[in-house]
Scaffold this active site. Structure first.
Site, short mmCIF file in Angstrom:
data_model
loop_
_atom_site.label_atom_id
_atom_site.label_comp_id
_atom_site.label_asym_id
_atom_site.label_seq_id
_atom_site.Cartn_x
_atom_site.Cartn_y
_atom_site.Cartn_z
N SER A 123 0.83 -1.20 0.00
CA SER A 123 0.00 0.00 0.00
C SER A 123 0.87 1.26 0.00
O SER A 123 1.69 1.44 -0.90
CB SER A 123 -0.96 -0.05 1.19
OG SER A 123 -1.97 0.93 1.09
N HIS A 141 -7.97 -5.18 -0.49
CA HIS A 141 -6.71 -4.53 -0.12
C HIS A 141 -6.03 -5.41 0.91
O HIS A 141 -6.14 -5.19 2.12
CB HIS A 141 -7.03 -3.13 0.45
CG HIS A 141 -5.82 -2.25 0.54
ND1 HIS A 141 -5.11 -1.85 -0.57
CD2 HIS A 141 -5.22 -1.65 1.61
CE1 HIS A 141 -4.11 -1.06 -0.18
NE2 HIS A 141 -4.16 -0.94 1.12
N ASP A 164 -9.82 -4.11 -4.94
CA ASP A 164 -9.20 -3.25 -3.92
C ASP A 164 -9.99 -1.94 -3.79
O ASP A 164 -10.05 -1.16 -4.74
CB ASP A 164 -7.75 -2.95 -4.31
CG ASP A 164 -6.95 -2.29 -3.20
OD1 ASP A 164 -7.55 -1.56 -2.39
OD2 ASP A 164 -5.73 -2.49 -3.15
#
Length: 222
Positions: free
Chosen positions: A116, A201, A170
């Site tokens: 991320s 995610h 996501d």
């Protein structure tokens, strides 16, 4: 001064390092448990370095202080980029690479990895680093400061292998944003090993297996 870190060594006197950057609001402990699942016993000695990002207020979380590599100012993750914060974290990553070199692991045996926001930093710092790295591992991320990457990227990492994994569902870093970043880098000639997974995610077992295979290739390159 380098950031505080959590570290795991797979055997004494490691000759490779993987610097793994966590996501927004997590810390260096977040991915440390992945090491036993990920490591192949045939690999050489590796030092996994999991740094803690600085604590800073995050605008989209009502200004709440948390560990973050940079501020997120807009509802869309790539909006209103925190240029100052990103550049400060690039410097922090540079310091971590330098510390590995001081401990006997050259940049050519350092893999930069991240999830991320950490993946965004691995890309940003890795492509600008002045020495060739072993690889850049990007999970559920995108390329910030994309407007300046062509001018600021280092020729030393033009051919550096990049693994990029992303979840098709996501909701935090939409896969379309990841694909835009990938396409921008491919247009500049970067080689990207792209993988998409039916997930949100997160990190999946299938992705870990693909990362293991990709890392095995990196460790065999030297």
């Amino acid at each position: 001064m380098s950031l505080p870190t959590v570290e795991r060594e797979t055997r004494p006197s490691p000759i490779w390092s993987v610097i793994w950057l966590h996501g927004l609001g997590a810390d260096g402990n977040d991915f440390a448990p992945i090491v036993p699942e990920l490591v192949d016993p045939a690999w050489p000695g590796i030092r996994f370095v999991f740094p803690h990002a600085p604590v800073r207020p995050v605008t989209v979380n009502n200004g709440m202080p948390m560990r973050a590599w940079y501020d997120i100012k807009g509802l869309a993750i790539a909006d209103k980029q925190d240029v100052e914060g990103i550049r400060a974290s690039i410097a922090d990553v540079e310091a971590l690479i330098a510390r590995e070199e001081e401990r006997g692991v050259p940049a050519s045996r350092v893999v930069l990895a991240g999830f991320s926001q950490g993946g965004a930093m691995a890309l940003s710092a890795g492509l600008r680093h002045r020495e060739s790295l072993a690889g850049i591992l990007v999970l559920s991320a995108y390329l910030p400061l994309h407007e300046t990457i062509e001018a600021e990227r280092s020729g030393a990492n033009h051919a550096t292998p990049i693994f990029w994994g992303h979840g098709s569902a996501d909701p935090i870093v939409p896969m379309a944003l990841g694909e835009q970043s990938r396409q921008a880098l491919e247009t500049l000639g970067h080689r990207i090993d792209w993988h998409s997974y039916p997930m949100g995610h997160q990190v999946s077992l299938a992705e870990i297996a693909d990362v293991r295979a990709w890392l095995t290739e990196r460790f065999a390159d030297a």
